[in-house]
Design a protein around this motif. Structure first.
Motif, PDB file in Angstrom:
ATOM      1  N   ALA A  97      -2.485  -1.536  -0.948  1.00  0.00           N
ATOM      2  CA  ALA A  97      -1.546  -1.897   0.119  1.00  0.00           C
ATOM      3  C   ALA A  97      -1.299  -3.404   0.161  1.00  0.00           C
ATOM      4  CB  ALA A  97      -2.075  -1.402   1.461  1.00  0.00           C
ATOM      5  N   LEU A  98      -2.381  -4.185   0.040  1.00  0.00           N
ATOM      6  CA  LEU A  98      -2.241  -5.646   0.081  1.00  0.00           C
ATOM      7  C   LEU A  98      -1.494  -6.166  -1.144  1.00  0.00           C
ATOM      8  CD1 LEU A  98      -5.798  -6.625   1.383  1.00  0.00           C
ATOM      9  CD2 LEU A  98      -3.640  -6.734   2.643  1.00  0.00           C
ATOM     10  N   LEU A  99      -1.791  -5.649  -2.322  1.00  0.00           N
ATOM     11  CA  LEU A  99      -1.105  -6.095  -3.536  1.00  0.00           C
ATOM     12  C   LEU A  99       0.356  -5.678  -3.528  1.00  0.00           C
ATOM     13  CD1 LEU A  99      -3.820  -5.372  -6.263  1.00  0.00           C
ATOM     14  CD2 LEU A  99      -3.052  -7.609  -5.459  1.00  0.00           C
ATOM     15  N   SER A 100       0.657  -4.497  -3.012  1.00  0.00           N
ATOM     16  CA  SER A 100       2.046  -4.048  -2.923  1.00  0.00           C
ATOM     17  C   SER A 100       2.844  -4.970  -2.021  1.00  0.00           C
ATOM     18  CB  SER A 100       2.111  -2.617  -2.395  1.00  0.00           C
ATOM     19  OG  SER A 100       1.453  -1.732  -3.263  1.00  0.00           O
ATOM     20  N   TRP A 101       2.224  -5.400  -0.926  1.00  0.00           N
ATOM     21  CA  TRP A 101       2.895  -6.315  -0.002  1.00  0.00           C
ATOM     22  C   TRP A 101       3.081  -7.688  -0.633  1.00  0.00           C
ATOM     23  CZ3 TRP A 101       0.314 -10.569   2.448  1.00  0.00           C
ATOM     24  CH2 TRP A 101       1.100 -11.258   3.382  1.00  0.00           C
ATOM     25  N   ALA A 102       2.054  -8.189  -1.331  1.00  0.00           N
ATOM     26  CA  ALA A 102       2.107  -9.543  -1.883  1.00  0.00           C
ATOM     27  C   ALA A 102       2.939  -9.632  -3.155  1.00  0.00           C
ATOM     28  CB  ALA A 102       0.685 -10.045  -2.168  1.00  0.00           C
ATOM     29  N   MET A 103       2.860  -8.618  -4.035  1.00  0.00           N
ATOM     30  CA  MET A 103       3.497  -8.699  -5.346  1.00  0.00           C
ATOM     31  C   MET A 103       4.817  -7.939  -5.428  1.00  0.00           C
ATOM     32  SD  MET A 103       0.034  -8.210  -7.649  1.00  0.00           S
ATOM     33  CE  MET A 103       0.951  -8.323  -9.202  1.00  0.00           C
ATOM     34  N   LEU A 104       4.888  -6.798  -4.764  1.00  0.00           N
ATOM     35  CA  LEU A 104       6.103  -5.978  -4.846  1.00  0.00           C
ATOM     36  C   LEU A 104       6.982  -6.099  -3.611  1.00  0.00           C
ATOM     37  CD1 LEU A 104       4.556  -2.706  -6.354  1.00  0.00           C
ATOM     38  CD2 LEU A 104       5.547  -4.672  -7.561  1.00  0.00           C
ATOM     39  N   ARG A 105       6.535  -6.863  -2.643  1.00  0.00           N
ATOM     40  CA  ARG A 105       7.264  -7.070  -1.385  1.00  0.00           C
ATOM     41  C   ARG A 105       7.526  -5.752  -0.670  1.00  0.00           C
ATOM     42  NH1 ARG A 105       5.743 -12.034  -0.699  1.00  0.00           N
ATOM     43  NH2 ARG A 105       6.365 -13.426  -2.385  1.00  0.00           N
ATOM     44  N   ASN A 152      -4.172  -1.573 -11.504  1.00  0.00           N
ATOM     45  CA  ASN A 152      -3.640  -0.567 -12.413  1.00  0.00           C
ATOM     46  C   ASN A 152      -2.567   0.267 -11.728  1.00  0.00           C
ATOM     47  OD1 ASN A 152      -3.668   0.585 -15.007  1.00  0.00           O
ATOM     48  ND2 ASN A 152      -4.854   2.319 -14.257  1.00  0.00           N
ATOM     49  N   VAL A 153      -2.790   0.622 -10.474  1.00  0.00           N
ATOM     50  CA  VAL A 153      -1.783   1.380  -9.721  1.00  0.00           C
ATOM     51  C   VAL A 153      -0.489   0.571  -9.609  1.00  0.00           C
ATOM     52  CG1 VAL A 153      -1.204   2.297  -7.445  1.00  0.00           C
ATOM     53  CG2 VAL A 153      -3.442   2.758  -8.443  1.00  0.00           C
ATOM     54  N   ILE A 154      -0.617  -0.716  -9.327  1.00  0.00           N
ATOM     55  CA  ILE A 154       0.577  -1.568  -9.213  1.00  0.00           C
ATOM     56  C   ILE A 154       1.305  -1.649 -10.552  1.00  0.00           C
ATOM     57  CG2 ILE A 154       1.385  -3.910  -8.716  1.00  0.00           C
ATOM     58  CD1 ILE A 154       0.410  -2.356  -6.269  1.00  0.00           C
TER      59      ILE A 154
END
Length: 274
Positions: A97-105, A152-154
């Protein structure tokens, strides 16, 4: 249910064999390397690595992440308690969730932010227990497993050309090379090697097969919630088999952490329902 049951067997076997961590890395990965291609061939109709062609960069990054989980999981299980290792590894959905917000907006719902805050509180309690247990290496390794899984999911999100199952085959080969370089896998007792090989087959090859079969038939939220059985069951098996008891801080922090993860999965499902 079969997937987390398979995964939960690791702690008992690792606590029962005469082996160092690098030998465990080798034999678990070697079992997956030998057995999984045949399982994949039977399920997918082709050999795994062929599905990675045409996306070499993403395939390589995915392979490195999976290899990281293979190696760091064993280090974590050897350097701290089974309960600590698996509870911290289960934070992967929060990291996604945090990486999706930070990297994928990608937008993170308010309920998910609340779940993340609660999960961090539980995480702090579990990590704080290491001050008295002397197990910080294992706990950071477990968080490394969660981070590798989340990255990996991202990487593969929206990339239909990459099959995560196929990436585990070259990842297992790399983990075998690492275990061979730093350990002496052929020097441990034959019974221990056989037990670790069986663990690799049951925990990784069979467990992953059941897991992906579940993803095809059930909503992701149900799969995530059922998978939380692993950090609940594994410490119970180890407690019954070898008497390893989690600390009070681990039980308290772990309960908070698992509750937050379950709430986050349910909140995400409600957000996507319309």
């Amino acid at each position: 249910l079969a997937a987390p049951l398979c995964w939960s067997t690791g702690g008992v076997i690792m606590r029962s064999v005469e082996s160092g961590p690098w030998e465990m890395v080798f034999w678990r990965a070697f079992a997956h390397l030998l057995c999984f291609p045949f399982v994949y061939r039977a399920l997918a109709g082709h050999w795994g690595p062929t599905s990675l062609r045409g996306n070499a960069r993403l395939a390589t990054l995915s392979m490195l992440c999976v290899c990281g989980t293979f190696v760091l999981h064993v280090i974590a299980m050897n350097a701290t308690t089974v309960a600590n290792a698996l509870l911290l590894q289960s934070t992967s959905p929060i990291m996604v969730a945090l990486l999706s917000w930070a990297m994928l907006r990608e937008r993170v719902a308010a309920a998910s932010w609340a779940a993340i805050a609660v999960a961090m509180a539980g995480l702090a309690i579990v990590m704080g227990a290491a001050l008295s247990e002397g197990a910080m290496l294992g706990k950071f390794a477990a968080l490394g497993v969660a981070l590798c899984s989340a990255v990996n999911v991202i990487l593969i999100r929206g990339q239909r050309a990459i099959d995560l199952r196929a990436a585990t085959i070259p990842a297992a080969a790399m983990a075998c090379a690492i275990g061979l370089a730093f350990g002496a896998p052929f020097a441990i007792p034959a019974g221990s090697a056989a037990a670790l090989f069986a663990l690799g087959f049951v925990q990784m090859t069979v467990g992953l097969t059941f897991f992906y079969s579940a993803l095809k038939r059930l909503p992701a939220v149900q799969v995530v919630l059922i998978a939380l059985l692993e950090p609940i069951l594994a410490p119970i098996w180890v407690w019954l088999a070898v008497g390893e008891t989690p600390s009070a801080a681990t039980i308290l922090g772990g309960g908070i952490l698992l509750a937050a993860l379950a709430f986050n999965a349910l909140a995400a499902a409600r957000t996507r329902a319309p």
